[in-house]
Design a protein around this motif. Sequence first.
Motif, mmCIF file in Angstrom:
data_model
loop_
_atom_site.group_PDB
_atom_site.id
_atom_site.type_symbol
_atom_site.label_atom_id
_atom_site.label_comp_id
_atom_site.label_asym_id
_atom_site.label_seq_id
_atom_site.Cartn_x
_atom_site.Cartn_y
_atom_site.Cartn_z
ATOM 1 N N TYR A 6 0.824 -1.204 0.000
ATOM 2 C CA TYR A 6 0.000 0.000 0.000
ATOM 3 C C TYR A 6 0.863 1.260 0.000
ATOM 4 C CZ TYR A 6 -3.941 -3.080 0.872
ATOM 5 O OH TYR A 6 -4.883 -4.060 0.750
ATOM 6 N N TYR A 9 1.627 2.044 -3.543
ATOM 7 C CA TYR A 9 0.490 2.681 -4.221
ATOM 8 C C TYR A 9 0.379 4.157 -3.849
ATOM 9 C CZ TYR A 9 -1.306 -1.801 -5.912
ATOM 10 O OH TYR A 9 -1.450 -2.994 -6.559
ATOM 11 N N VAL A 10 0.684 4.478 -2.596
ATOM 12 C CA VAL A 10 0.646 5.873 -2.161
ATOM 13 C C VAL A 10 1.673 6.692 -2.937
ATOM 14 C CG1 VAL A 10 1.095 7.456 -0.246
ATOM 15 C CG2 VAL A 10 -0.235 5.373 0.147
ATOM 16 N N TYR A 11 2.864 6.125 -3.135
ATOM 17 C CA TYR A 11 3.929 6.845 -3.842
ATOM 18 C C TYR A 11 3.589 7.093 -5.310
ATOM 19 C CZ TYR A 11 7.262 6.677 0.028
ATOM 20 O OH TYR A 11 7.894 6.872 1.222
ATOM 21 N N SER A 13 0.495 7.221 -6.465
ATOM 22 C CA SER A 13 -0.858 7.762 -6.592
ATOM 23 C C SER A 13 -0.914 9.065 -7.397
ATOM 24 C CB SER A 13 -1.489 7.961 -5.212
ATOM 25 O OG SER A 13 -0.711 8.857 -4.426
ATOM 26 N N PRO A 14 0.078 9.988 -7.303
ATOM 27 C CA PRO A 14 0.012 11.194 -8.155
ATOM 28 C C PRO A 14 -0.012 10.849 -9.642
ATOM 29 C CG PRO A 14 1.594 11.517 -6.390
ATOM 30 C CD PRO A 14 1.197 10.071 -6.354
ATOM 31 N N TRP A 15 0.802 9.858 -10.038
ATOM 32 C CA TRP A 15 0.807 9.460 -11.450
ATOM 33 C C TRP A 15 -0.522 8.818 -11.831
ATOM 34 C CZ3 TRP A 15 -0.037 4.886 -13.977
ATOM 35 C CH2 TRP A 15 0.252 4.884 -15.359
ATOM 36 N N ILE A 16 -1.061 7.951 -10.945
ATOM 37 C CA ILE A 16 -2.334 7.277 -11.225
ATOM 38 C C ILE A 16 -3.451 8.309 -11.383
ATOM 39 C CG2 ILE A 16 -4.097 5.727 -10.285
ATOM 40 C CD1 ILE A 16 -1.838 4.166 -8.929
ATOM 41 N N LEU A 17 -3.498 9.279 -10.461
ATOM 42 C CA LEU A 17 -4.526 10.317 -10.537
ATOM 43 C C LEU A 17 -4.373 11.151 -11.809
ATOM 44 C CD1 LEU A 17 -4.626 11.557 -6.830
ATOM 45 C CD2 LEU A 17 -6.442 10.359 -8.057
#
Length: 297
Positions: A6, A9-11, A13-17
Motif C-alpha cells: 500500500y 500505491y501511495v507513492y 498515486s500522483p501518477w495514477i490520478l
Amino acid sequence: MGSKKYTGYVYISPWILGFLIFTVAPLIFAFYVGMTEWDTFNKPKFVGLDNYIALFNDEAFRKALWITIKFAVVSVPLGIATSMLIAILVNTKVRGVYFFRTALYMPAIVSGVSISLLWKWILDTDFGLVNLLLSKVGIAPLGWLTEGSLVMPSYLMIAIWGAGGGMLTYLAGLQDIPSHLYEAADIDGANAFQKFKHITLTMLTPVIFYNLIMGIVGAMRKFGDAYIIGGADNEGRFYMIYLYENAFRFFKMGYATAMAWILFLIIMALTMLTFKSSSAWVYYESEVSKKKKRKGR
C-alpha cells in the motif's frame, strides 16, 4: 508485507490520478462526444454512429484524407533520405563542420509559426524569393500557393528544408557504428557502396525505424504550417485543417471528434504495420547476439 504494498500505491498515486484525470477521462469524454451532435454551446444530442456514417459520405473529408495520405507517402521517405544524407555529409572531421551541423539543425528549434510566415513570403506569387530567383533566368512567376498542382510540391519543399531536424538522430547512429566493421570491410576489399549498404544502412535501421514512426505520425497530423500558409482552394486542406474547421469554425464538435477518432485509428494501424514489418528489416545487434547464444546451446 501488505503495508509495503500500500505504501507503493501511495507513492505512485500522483501518477495514477494524473493518468485517470488527464488521459482516461478525456478519452471517455471524447468517445461520447464523437457520438453526439454538439456545438459546444447547447446540450449535446446523442446521435450514435451518425457522425461516422456522415463522414464517409463527405466528399471534403475523403479529399482531405487523400491529400494527407499523398503528402505522407512522399514526404516521409523523402525526409528520411534527406536527413540521412545530411548526417553522412556532416559526419566528417573537416574545418567548420560544427557550424554546418548547427545551421542545418536550426529549423528544428525555430518557432513553427516563424518558419511558416517565412515560407509564405518565400513562396508568394508577387513578392516571393523563389519567383524572384526564377525571374532572373527568364521563368515567369509561378503560383506556388495559388495553383492547385503546385501546392503539394510547395509543402514537400518545406518538408525537405526542415529535414535537418532528423539529422541528429542519424548522426548519433553513425557515430555509434563500430569502426572495426569498416576496417574489416576494407580488408575484404569492399567498395564505398558495399560498405554503405551492408554496414552503414544496416546499423542505422533502428534509427530509420524510429524516424519512420515519428514521420508517419507527424505527416498525418500536419497542421501548423498548412493552417498559416494555406493553399489553392482545397489542395492545401489537410486532414487536421478540415478537422479544425469543423470544430472551431462550423462548431460541429461531435463531427470533428469523430474525425479525430478515425485519424487515431489510421495512425495506430500504420504504426502497428510498421512494427510488424520491423522484424524483417530492422537490425538489432543485441537480438543477433541472443540468437547466436541460443544456437550455441
